[in-house]
Design a protein around this motif. Structure first.
Motif, PDB file in Angstrom:
ATOM      1  N   UNK A  33     -44.657  34.700  -1.765  1.00 27.21           N
ATOM      2  CA  UNK A  33     -46.186  34.312  -1.067  1.00 27.21           C
ATOM      3  C   UNK A  33     -45.672  32.480  -1.001  1.00 27.21           C
ATOM      4  N   UNK A  34     -45.928  32.230  -2.534  1.00 25.47           N
ATOM      5  CA  UNK A  34     -45.673  30.981  -2.783  1.00 25.47           C
ATOM      6  C   UNK A  34     -44.522  29.895  -2.192  1.00 25.47           C
ATOM      7  N   UNK A  35     -43.909  30.701  -1.813  1.00 25.96           N
ATOM      8  CA  UNK A  35     -42.054  30.225  -1.444  1.00 25.96           C
ATOM      9  C   UNK A  35     -42.624  30.294   0.272  1.00 25.96           C
ATOM     10  N   UNK A  36     -43.067  31.472   0.845  1.00 33.32           N
ATOM     11  CA  UNK A  36     -43.589  31.283   2.283  1.00 33.32           C
ATOM     12  C   UNK A  36     -44.101  29.862   2.220  1.00 33.32           C
ATOM     13  N   UNK A  37     -45.899  29.854   1.781  1.00 32.95           N
ATOM     14  CA  UNK A  37     -46.818  28.932   1.844  1.00 32.95           C
ATOM     15  C   UNK A  37     -46.082  27.027   1.497  1.00 32.95           C
ATOM     16  N   UNK A  62     -40.337  33.898  15.340  1.00 26.31           N
ATOM     17  CA  UNK A  62     -40.514  33.418  14.057  1.00 26.31           C
ATOM     18  C   UNK A  62     -39.295  32.920  13.810  1.00 26.31           C
ATOM     19  N   UNK A  63     -39.257  32.168  12.871  1.00 26.70           N
ATOM     20  CA  UNK A  63     -38.109  31.008  12.773  1.00 26.70           C
ATOM     21  C   UNK A  63     -37.344  31.556  11.349  1.00 26.70           C
ATOM     22  N   UNK A  64     -38.503  31.820  10.414  1.00 22.93           N
ATOM     23  CA  UNK A  64     -38.029  32.402   8.470  1.00 22.93           C
ATOM     24  C   UNK A  64     -38.601  33.517   8.705  1.00 22.93           C
ATOM     25  N   UNK A  65     -38.061  34.536   8.281  1.00 23.60           N
ATOM     26  CA  UNK A  65     -39.160  35.544   7.483  1.00 23.60           C
ATOM     27  C   UNK A  65     -38.794  35.273   6.014  1.00 23.60           C
ATOM     28  N   UNK A  66     -39.756  35.287   4.991  1.00 21.93           N
ATOM     29  CA  UNK A  66     -39.879  35.346   3.375  1.00 21.93           C
ATOM     30  C   UNK A  66     -40.470  36.276   3.208  1.00 21.93           C
ATOM     31  N   UNK A  67     -39.664  37.128   1.832  1.00 16.84           N
ATOM     32  CA  UNK A  67     -39.376  38.606   1.592  1.00 16.84           C
ATOM     33  C   UNK A  67     -39.974  38.711   0.597  1.00 16.84           C
ATOM     34  N   UNK A  68     -39.954  39.248  -0.607  1.00 15.36           N
ATOM     35  CA  UNK A  68     -40.074  39.302  -1.617  1.00 15.36           C
ATOM     36  C   UNK A  68     -38.751  40.849  -1.723  1.00 15.36           C
ATOM     37  N   UNK A  69     -38.433  41.121  -3.080  1.00 17.40           N
ATOM     38  CA  UNK A  69     -37.713  42.079  -3.403  1.00 17.40           C
ATOM     39  C   UNK A  69     -37.878  43.031  -4.409  1.00 17.40           C
ATOM     40  N   UNK A  70     -38.447  44.264  -4.873  1.00 17.10           N
ATOM     41  CA  UNK A  70     -38.064  44.343  -6.172  1.00 17.10           C
ATOM     42  C   UNK A  70     -37.813  44.063  -7.602  1.00 17.10           C
ATOM     43  N   UNK A  71     -36.181  44.328  -7.017  1.00 15.25           N
ATOM     44  CA  UNK A  71     -35.063  44.438  -7.706  1.00 15.25           C
ATOM     45  C   UNK A  71     -34.510  45.742  -7.871  1.00 15.25           C
ATOM     46  N   UNK A  72     -34.716  46.668  -7.272  1.00 11.74           N
ATOM     47  CA  UNK A  72     -33.729  47.802  -7.647  1.00 11.74           C
ATOM     48  C   UNK A  72     -33.063  48.135  -7.637  1.00 11.74           C
ATOM     49  N   UNK A 114     -34.969  34.503   4.044  1.00 16.33           N
ATOM     50  CA  UNK A 114     -35.486  34.100   2.722  1.00 16.33           C
ATOM     51  C   UNK A 114     -35.711  35.569   1.706  1.00 16.33           C
ATOM     52  N   UNK A 115     -35.338  35.839   0.693  1.00 14.37           N
ATOM     53  CA  UNK A 115     -35.673  36.853  -0.299  1.00 14.37           C
ATOM     54  C   UNK A 115     -35.804  36.215  -1.598  1.00 14.37           C
ATOM     55  N   UNK A 116     -36.889  36.937  -2.068  1.00 15.25           N
ATOM     56  CA  UNK A 116     -37.798  36.317  -3.575  1.00 15.25           C
ATOM     57  C   UNK A 116     -37.400  37.746  -4.495  1.00 15.25           C
ATOM     58  N   UNK A 117     -37.213  37.454  -4.943  1.00 16.32           N
ATOM     59  CA  UNK A 117     -36.990  38.840  -6.450  1.00 16.32           C
ATOM     60  C   UNK A 117     -38.002  38.125  -7.440  1.00 16.32           C
ATOM     61  N   UNK A 118     -38.977  39.741  -7.104  1.00 14.38           N
ATOM     62  CA  UNK A 118     -39.539  39.826  -8.736  1.00 14.38           C
ATOM     63  C   UNK A 118     -39.335  38.853  -9.451  1.00 14.38           C
ATOM     64  N   UNK A 119     -40.063  37.926 -10.367  1.00 12.21           N
ATOM     65  CA  UNK A 119     -39.640  38.012 -11.983  1.00 12.21           C
ATOM     66  C   UNK A 119     -40.429  39.190 -12.492  1.00 12.21           C
ATOM     67  N   UNK A 120     -38.674  39.019 -13.966  1.00 14.33           N
ATOM     68  CA  UNK A 120     -39.467  40.003 -15.625  1.00 14.33           C
ATOM     69  C   UNK A 120     -40.374  39.682 -16.021  1.00 14.33           C
ATOM     70  N   UNK A 121     -41.425  40.620 -15.864  1.00 15.77           N
ATOM     71  CA  UNK A 121     -42.256  39.905 -16.855  1.00 15.77           C
ATOM     72  C   UNK A 121     -41.627  40.182 -18.562  1.00 15.77           C
TER      73      UNK A 121
END
Length: 173
Positions: A19-23, A132-142, A166-173
């Motif tokens: 979300x932060x990247x999309x915004x 749409x010019x760009x899709x920004x999506x998260x990935x679960x990193x499976x 644009x894919x953004x990998x979820x940060x590890x806790x």
């Protein structure tokens, strides 16, 4: 460069990381941010496989709406901090989710949508229909067997979309 940026979300930690990247991109390019939720009809309120819905009894169709019978512990799904109300439909869950995202965003125009169907196909269709010019999506990193068995909506969108993703990998806790 970008006028319309699509942020598909399922409310998961993976999508929240994106979300932060999309915004940021929408703000940088004075673009409209499109927030989209797609519910896969035969799955639970999040579109995730039943195995990942611990604490959710099987849902049922009532009058064309999917009704979630009971959720013992919404935090186990990892989908959203606001689980659908007991007896709430998948559509209501999606509407609440995209509205929560829209309310959290400031400084950029936001449009929201809730669709039903195969998530990666509906994301692609929405992107095409809304220029749409760009899709920004998260990935679960499976990886490995989990990725093979569960599939990846993000991966399918990356492989099949005409727009840059644009894919953004979820940060590890």
């Amino acid at each position: 460069m970008y006028q319309n940026i699509l942020f598909p979300t399922d409310g998961s930690d993976g999508s929240e990381a994106a979300l932060d990247h999309a915004v940021e991109h929408a703000g940088t390019y004075d673009a409209t941010l499109h927030v989209l939720f797609v519910a896969k009809d035969d799955f639970g309120p999040s579109g995730m496989v039943e195995k990942e819905h611990e604490g959710v009894e099987r849902s049922e169709m009532v009058g064309g709406e999917e009704i979630v019978r009971e959720r013992a512990d919404a935090s186990k799904t990892g989908m959203t901090n606001k689980p659908p109300a007991k007896g709430g439909s998948v559509r209501e869950h999606g509407l609440a989710l995209v509205e929560d995202v829209a309310d959290s965003v400031s400084g950029v125009p936001v449009e929201t949508a809730v669709l039903s169907g195969d998530p990666y196909k509906r994301i692609r269709e929405y992107a095409e229909d809304h220029d749409v010019d760009l899709v920004v999506m998260g990935t679960h990193g499976r990886t490995g067997v989990d990725r093979y068995l569960l599939g990846s909506v993000t991966e399918k969108v990356v492989r099949t979309a005409d727009q840059p993703v644009l894919t953004v990998r979820m940060r590890e806790a």
